[in-house]
Write a protein that holds these residues in place. Structure first.
Motif, short mmCIF file in Angstrom:
data_model
loop_
_atom_site.label_atom_id
_atom_site.label_comp_id
_atom_site.label_asym_id
_atom_site.label_seq_id
_atom_site.Cartn_x
_atom_site.Cartn_y
_atom_site.Cartn_z
N LYS A 1 34.65 -9.60 33.31
CA LYS A 1 33.27 -9.59 33.83
C LYS A 1 32.28 -9.36 32.70
N SER B 1 33.39 -0.48 30.60
CA SER B 1 32.17 0.12 31.15
C SER B 1 31.11 0.31 30.07
N ALA C 1 37.67 -6.06 34.76
CA ALA C 1 36.39 -5.52 34.30
C ALA C 1 35.99 -6.12 32.96
#
Length: 522
Positions: free
Chosen positions: A92, A157, A89
């Motif tokens: 990314k 996130s 994550a």
């Protein structure tokens, strides 16, 4: 300054013992520094090196940028993520950052008359994308405090959510400093922080972000988000047995806990009753919260006058938690891992720290070799020389405090070290004795009961500036701290030398910094 454990139910007395230090704790924990295994760039000029580097950035060419950045540069993390398909994550996020910033437009030309010093003027048009990240962190913190889960702990996130997909275009000019290291041209990280931040759309500092979780054996959990060693946010969770009663009474317990934080800016509380447990949480956004309020609440170990420009130390905090029996684990997103080892302390008396400069990031120039045995480090507030063989630590220096250690000692847990910073105060130049007295009084109070000896001296630097020197000898620990205050008009430069054992070389380096220092022209 550190974060202190705050557990209202059982830790109140323990807290009284812990909050005894009113110093701003700044721990120098050093990783590896120095030059990397650079490709052959010695045939390039500084101008050609900058053009080649920026072109490689546009193309996402990791091998192309490697020869021009040192090992401490956070762009290694960004570029290592490019080209990976089944990726994590955080990778990314890094890929998206490069995608949003690779279309920068630039011109680069050597500064006329300063070709030998590696100065290059860069005109850069880029898109700033990182401004909303602080808001996304705060939103994640609020979500986790109110509803549980891991929104705050999930750093990738809220980084991803915070990237501004429209961004703001900026057209800026930088002087980029290129250093010759063993004949190879390197855009040194420490001298070009603003430049690296600009090309990455303001994201550069977030490449050094970590999340630490510290857990006790009795259901007590603290999560700390940090950029480098600087803690920026925390969530504390406590689980206690609870005998549920009528619904209205339970709701009152929850609401009372939430209300206890409702008037405190930057601090939020939340509570839930699940099965037979009362789960209470509170979160702190250190970019918003008042240090005075936090100190009074016992959340941090002291208060300082200008909290938003100061250093809340992750390493010192982890060390304190571990001493209390907590187990701490740090996720360093793409970095070198554990941050829990103890490093050498370096502290500034709070009286001397009445007001640090509130201007933007310091753009420190590249060190230049003036003599065979010295390197000059120009900063916004002035310039000074450091012996060749000493290096500035990019990882643990900040925009307004610069650390130096002898090259080759970076891996030691307690290396001799010197920090340099500037600050302002209320004392005019001709009132310097009042400044001296304030420092003396503070040091005497702070060292009371420690067994340390302190001696002071007044003199002048080689440049004719008033100088006050205080030597603190911690006899049992074989630690000697020397504090040098170069006095200006309502401002000062603070050179802080910490030595363990033999002080000869550290003394020489610190005195060279002091005697060579020259204030910048206003």
């Amino acid at each position: 300054m550190t974060i202190a454990l705050t557990k209202k139910s059982v830790l109140e007395e323990d807290m009284k013992k812990k909050i005894i230090c009113l110093l701003l704790a700044v721990v120098l924990c050093l990783g590896s520094t120095g030059c990397g295994n650079f490709a052959a760039t010695e045939k390039l000029s500084a101008e050609e090196a900058v053009n080649a580097f920026l072109t490689a950035y546009q193309q996402g060419d990791y091998e192309g940028i490697k020869p021009f950045i040192d090992k401490e540069n956070q762009l290694h993390r960004l570029f290592a993520a490019l080209g990976k398909e089944n990726t994590s994550a955080i990778n990314k996020v890094y890929q998206e950052v490069h995608k949003r910033t690779r279309d920068l437009i630039f011109t680069a030309a050597a500064v006329e008359g300063q070709e030998l010093y590696g100065s290059v003027t860069v005109r850069l048009k880029t898109t700033y994308i990182a401004a909303p990240i602080s808001e996304s962190m705060n939103a994640a913190l609020l979500e986790q405090v109110k509803n549980g889960g891991d929104a705050f702990a999930d750093v990738p996130s809220w980084l991803s959510q915070g990237i501004d997909h429209s961004g703001s275009e900026e057209d800026e000019e930088f002087t980029v400093y290129v250093s010759s290291r063993d004949g190879k041209m390197v855009i040194t990280t420490g001298a070009n922080r603003d430049f690296f931040d600009a090309i990455s759309g303001g994201f550069y500092k977030y490449l050094n972000i970590t999340m630490t979780t510290c857990t006790s054996t009795d259901g007590f959990v603290i999560q700390l988000a940090a950029i480098g060693d600087n803690i920026v946010g925390m969530v504390q969770t406590e689980t206690e047995p609870y005998h549920a009663s009528e619904g209205a009474e339970d709701e009152a317990v929850i609401q009372d806990y939430i209300d206890s934080f409702s008037s405190i800016n930057g601090v939020v509380g939340g509570a839930q009753i699940i099965d037979n447990d009362l789960i209470t949480r509170f979160g702190v956004n250190f970019g918003i919260a008042s240090s005075t309020v936090l100190a009074n609440m016992g959340i941090i170990s002291g208060k300082i006058s200008n909290f938003d420009r100061s250093h809340l130390s992750l390493k010192t905090t982890i060390s304190g938690f571990q001493n209390d029996g907590m187990i701490c684990e740090t996720t360093d997103f793409g970095g070198s891992g554990q941050l829990g080892d103890k490093g050498p302390p370096s502290s500034l008396p709070s009286e001397a720290n009445t007001s640090l400069p509130s201007s933007g990031a310091v753009s420190s120039e590249i060190p230049t070799t003036d003599k065979a045995d010295t390197m000059t480090f120009p900063k916004k507030f002035g310039s000074y020389a450091v012996p060749v063989g000493w290096v500035e630590s990019e990882k643990y220096s900040t925009d307004n405090k610069f650390f130096y250690v002898a090259d080759g000692t970076q891996e030691e847990k307690r290396p001799n070290n010197i920090s340099v910073e500037t600050g302002s105060n209320r004392y005019a130049k001709d009132k310097h004795e009042q400044f001296r007295n304030a420092i003396e009084n503070q040091l005497v109070a702070q060292l009371k009961g420690t067994g340390a000896t302190i001696s002071g001296d007044g003199s002048y630097t080689a440049q004719g500036y008033t100088l006050y020197t205080f030597v603190i000898d911690f006899l049992e620990d074989e630690e000697v701290e020397t504090q040098y205050y170069i006095v200006g008009d309502r401002q000062y430069v603070f050179v802080y030398e910490t030595a363990f054992g033999d002080t000869t070389e550290t003394d020489r380096a610190a005195k060279m910094i002091v005697d060579s220092f020259v204030w910048a022209e206003k």
